[in-house]
Design a protein around this motif. Structure first.
Motif, PDB file in Angstrom:
ATOM      1  N   ALA A 158       0.846  -1.190   0.000  1.00  0.00           N
ATOM      2  CA  ALA A 158       0.000   0.000   0.000  1.00  0.00           C
ATOM      3  C   ALA A 158       0.875   1.231   0.000  1.00  0.00           C
ATOM      4  O   ALA A 158       1.973   1.230   0.558  1.00  0.00           O
ATOM      5  CB  ALA A 158      -0.909   0.004   1.221  1.00  0.00           C
ATOM      6  N   PHE A 159       0.375   2.273  -0.642  1.00  0.00           N
ATOM      7  CA  PHE A 159       1.105   3.533  -0.649  1.00  0.00           C
ATOM      8  C   PHE A 159       1.265   4.001   0.792  1.00  0.00           C
ATOM      9  O   PHE A 159       0.334   3.995   1.568  1.00  0.00           O
ATOM     10  CB  PHE A 159       0.330   4.577  -1.456  1.00  0.00           C
ATOM     11  N   GLY A 160       2.482   4.414   1.112  1.00  0.00           N
ATOM     12  CA  GLY A 160       2.714   4.875   2.466  1.00  0.00           C
ATOM     13  C   GLY A 160       3.271   3.824   3.399  1.00  0.00           C
ATOM     14  O   GLY A 160       3.635   4.130   4.543  1.00  0.00           O
ATOM     15  N   ASP A 161       3.338   2.565   2.924  1.00  0.00           N
ATOM     16  CA  ASP A 161       3.970   1.524   3.744  1.00  0.00           C
ATOM     17  C   ASP A 161       5.380   1.961   4.118  1.00  0.00           C
ATOM     18  O   ASP A 161       6.070   2.612   3.331  1.00  0.00           O
ATOM     19  CB  ASP A 161       4.045   0.199   2.976  1.00  0.00           C
ATOM     20  N   ILE A 162       5.793   1.585   5.293  1.00  0.00           N
ATOM     21  CA  ILE A 162       7.148   1.864   5.732  1.00  0.00           C
ATOM     22  C   ILE A 162       8.043   0.693   5.335  1.00  0.00           C
ATOM     23  O   ILE A 162       7.747  -0.463   5.654  1.00  0.00           O
ATOM     24  CB  ILE A 162       7.224   2.051   7.262  1.00  0.00           C
ATOM     25  N   MET A 163       9.098   1.003   4.623  1.00  0.00           N
ATOM     26  CA  MET A 163      10.065  -0.022   4.220  1.00  0.00           C
ATOM     27  C   MET A 163      11.357   0.222   4.991  1.00  0.00           C
ATOM     28  O   MET A 163      11.828   1.356   5.077  1.00  0.00           O
ATOM     29  CB  MET A 163      10.343   0.066   2.721  1.00  0.00           C
ATOM     30  N   GLY A 167       1.736   3.656  10.572  1.00  0.00           N
ATOM     31  CA  GLY A 167       1.030   3.774  11.836  1.00  0.00           C
ATOM     32  C   GLY A 167       1.183   2.590  12.764  1.00  0.00           C
ATOM     33  O   GLY A 167       0.725   2.638  13.909  1.00  0.00           O
ATOM     34  N   THR A 168       1.806   1.511  12.299  1.00  0.00           N
ATOM     35  CA  THR A 168       2.020   0.344  13.158  1.00  0.00           C
ATOM     36  C   THR A 168       3.431   0.370  13.722  1.00  0.00           C
ATOM     37  O   THR A 168       4.306   1.071  13.221  1.00  0.00           O
ATOM     38  CB  THR A 168       1.793  -0.965  12.384  1.00  0.00           C
ATOM     39  N   VAL A 169       3.629  -0.415  14.759  1.00  0.00           N
ATOM     40  CA  VAL A 169       4.909  -0.385  15.448  1.00  0.00           C
ATOM     41  C   VAL A 169       5.876  -1.415  14.882  1.00  0.00           C
ATOM     42  O   VAL A 169       7.041  -1.122  14.597  1.00  0.00           O
ATOM     43  CB  VAL A 169       4.707  -0.632  16.956  1.00  0.00           C
ATOM     44  N   HIS A 170       5.389  -2.600  14.730  1.00  0.00           N
ATOM     45  CA  HIS A 170       6.273  -3.702  14.347  1.00  0.00           C
ATOM     46  C   HIS A 170       6.249  -3.953  12.849  1.00  0.00           C
ATOM     47  O   HIS A 170       5.225  -3.791  12.185  1.00  0.00           O
ATOM     48  CB  HIS A 170       5.856  -4.978  15.086  1.00  0.00           C
TER      49      HIS A 170
END
Length: 120
Positions: free
Chosen positions: A28-33, A103-106
């Protein structure tokens, strides 16, 4: 989400290397890599990340100024890169890419590692 890392290898001190991580599946757009690494006998540590709406980057202090993380997006696939310069022996490790929803931690998804060896 499937992550495929590549680009590791053997390099001399002061050399450069670029790692790639191809993400596919339910991205998804905005996912943290992110990139992490684990040296022999040590715990896995954070290296760098990129993501969010504005592709904000973050780096571990040990790699600031030497490593650059970037991302490219093509339809449903994203590729994150880690350009590593001025490599040091202490950069020797297995490098892993990972992703998580904004927005998630892990980090929920992990790729297989790619070995980087810096020889002196």
């Amino acid at each position: 989400v499937q992550l495929q890392a590549s680009g590791g290898g053997l390099v001399q001190v002061g050399g450069s290397l670029r790692l790639s991580c191809a993400a596919s599946g339910r991205t998804a757009f905005g996912d943290i890599m992110g990139w992490f690494r684990q040296a022999p006998g040590k715990e896995r540590e954070f290296v760098a990340s990129i993501g969010g709406q504005f592709s904000i980057t973050d780096y571990a202090d040990s790699v600031k100024g030497r490593f650059t993380i970037s991302i490219s997006r093509d339809n449903a696939k994203s590729t994150v890169y880690l350009q590593m310069k001025n490599l040091k022996p202490e950069d020797t490790a297995v490098y892993y890419c990972a992703s998580k929803r904004r927005g998630t931690v892990h980090y929920d998804y992990w790729g297989q590692g790619t070995l980087v060896t810096v020889s002196s």
